[in-house]
Design a protein around this motif. Structure first.
Motif, short mmCIF file in Angstrom:
data_model
loop_
_atom_site.label_atom_id
_atom_site.label_comp_id
_atom_site.label_asym_id
_atom_site.label_seq_id
_atom_site.Cartn_x
_atom_site.Cartn_y
_atom_site.Cartn_z
N ALA A 185 0.82 -1.22 0.00
CA ALA A 185 0.00 0.00 0.00
C ALA A 185 0.85 1.26 0.00
N TYR A 186 1.89 1.30 0.84
CA TYR A 186 2.68 2.53 1.00
C TYR A 186 3.38 2.95 -0.29
N THR A 187 3.79 1.98 -1.09
CA THR A 187 4.43 2.28 -2.36
C THR A 187 3.53 3.13 -3.25
N ALA A 223 10.15 -6.46 -0.21
CA ALA A 223 10.34 -6.66 -1.65
C ALA A 223 9.12 -7.32 -2.28
N VAL A 224 8.60 -8.35 -1.64
CA VAL A 224 7.43 -9.06 -2.18
C VAL A 224 6.19 -8.16 -2.16
N GLY A 225 6.00 -7.43 -1.06
CA GLY A 225 4.84 -6.55 -0.96
C GLY A 225 4.85 -5.47 -2.02
N SER A 226 5.99 -4.82 -2.22
CA SER A 226 6.09 -3.77 -3.24
C SER A 226 5.81 -4.33 -4.63
N THR A 252 -8.17 -1.79 -5.41
CA THR A 252 -8.03 -3.21 -5.12
C THR A 252 -6.76 -3.49 -4.33
N ASN A 253 -5.70 -2.77 -4.66
CA ASN A 253 -4.43 -2.95 -3.94
C ASN A 253 -4.57 -2.63 -2.47
N PHE A 254 -5.25 -1.52 -2.16
CA PHE A 254 -5.43 -1.13 -0.76
C PHE A 254 -6.36 -2.12 -0.04
#
Length: 389
Positions: free
Chosen positions: A231-233, A349-352, A366-368
């Motif tokens: 989310a932060y990205t 790394a995986v989350g971004s 959808t990402n959030f």
């Protein structure tokens, strides 16, 4: 420097030693996130695409994930003070190489050096910090180190943009080098000798991961870090979509960092007697912004409030997760610290990457919502599984 322990160090010396590690964590994580705010400039300088320039974020993440367990495996009985000092010098080298890198390959080499220092310092710095103080103050020492991490995660991006605006992107790395020098000097002056408890071996990692409580902790760390960075990205694009002006975005990110830093310090006061409750509330507080930010995107004032709630939650969560992880009864404390850093860096790394794929195919909302679901499942997992005391 003579060997000292938490029993022989004065309270003032303990605070300064821990502060030197906090400054080191701030320097390393600031340098990790620096390219985010100056990526277009790096891309233009080396004539590479934005996607290729993004390797300046990917490479240090990969190297950090490898160096966290690696430093414990290969450091043997080496005095932890010496290792910390060498890691600070490696960070400084990475910053300086970036300021003169003639090619993109050399730039990536500089980022690899940053990653090696970053991951190893996270693991070693946390392990050393809790050795410097009495056991009952260990969570406060960890909070101080994470205070540096939390501030850097937010301040690194606007700092890079601000310095680059008045000089160049290479100037931003020079500013990071100055911080690295300050950390090294302070550590050299105040950090006492910290003898290794025993050499860390691969079997120690295997033994730690075999513990049910360790696996539960690793799952929670991976879930929360991956969800947050997915989310932060893409927080800045969401703020633009909400109609928040560009100048206000920078100020809001700075406010986010300040509130997160304060939240980290406040959370430290509740962990000793209310760790599980603090961790659970922090997770729910993180899920709320993820759920409602996409829904209230047309109301910029509500968006601002939700982003600041996000800051409160994230300011507390890394410390809560680390304290939970550190409270696991094990004879392999250094392996445990390295596994925390390894898991967090892989999850970042995986989350971004996952967030980018979801945004490309399904959109920001959808990402959030995916991130919210992951955090809520993590909270449910915490509620269902009772931590062994």
């Amino acid at each position: 420097m003579p060997r000292l322990t938490s029993q022989t160090l004065s309270p003032a010396h303990q605070r300064l030693a821990v502060l030197s590690l906090a400054l080191g964590s701030f320097a390393s994580v600031t340098t990790e996130f620096l390219p985010v705010g100056i990526l277009p400039d790096i891309s233009k300088t080396f004539a590479v695409t934005s996607g290729t320039a993004g390797l300046t974020m990917t490479v240090p993440g990969i190297m950090a994930a490898l160096s966290a367990p690696g430093v414990m495996l290969f450091s043997g009985r080496t005095d932890r003070r010496k290792i910390v000092l060498w890691l600070s010098l490696i960070l400084l080298a990475g910053c300086l190489v970036a300021t003169i890198a003639p090619t993109f390959a050399i730039m990536l080499l500089s980022r690899a050096l940053v990653g090696i220092s970053l991951g190893a310092f996270w693991a070693m710095g946390l392990a050393v910090a809790v050795e410097l103080v009495a056991k009952e103050k260990a969570h406060k020492a960890a909070a101080a180190v994470f205070g540096g991490v939390t501030a850097a995660m937010i301040l690194g991006v606007p700092m890079g943009s601000l310095v680059a605006e008045h000089s160049s992107w290479r100037g931003a790395f020079m500013a990071a080098a100055v911080i690295a020098v300050a950390a090294f000097v302070m550590q050299w002056k105040v950090l006492p000798s910290v003898p290794a408890q025993s050499p860390v071996q691969f079997a120690d990692f295997k033994a730690f991961v075999s513990l049910p409580e360790a696996r539960k902790s690793i799952v929670m760390v991976a879930a929360v870090f991956a969800a947050h960075f997915a989310a932060y990205t893409y927080l800045t694009p969401l703020m633009h979509e909400a109609g928040i002006p560009t100048a206000a975005v920078t100020l809001l990110l700075l406010a986010y960092g300040a509130i997160g830093f304060v939240s980290n310090l406040v959370a430290a006061r509740f962990l000793e007697n209310n760790l599980k409750a603090t961790l659970f509330v922090s997770k729910i507080s993180l899920a709320i912004p993820f759920l409602f930010l996409p829904i209230l995107v047309i109301f910029s004032k509500f968006e601002t409030v939700l982003i600041l709630l996000w800051a409160v939650a994230w300011g507390a969560l890394p410390l809560c997760l680390n304290t939970w992880h550190r409270n696991i009864e094990t004879e392999h404390s250094e392996a445990a610290a390295a596994m925390f850093t390894f898991t967090a860096q892989v999850a970042i790394a995986v989350g971004s990457s996952l967030g980018g794929a979801v945004v490309d195919h399904f959109g920001l909302k959808t990402n959030f919502w995916m991130s919210a679901l992951i955090v809520l499942l993590s909270a449910f997992y915490l509620a269902r599984h009772r931590k062994m005391e």
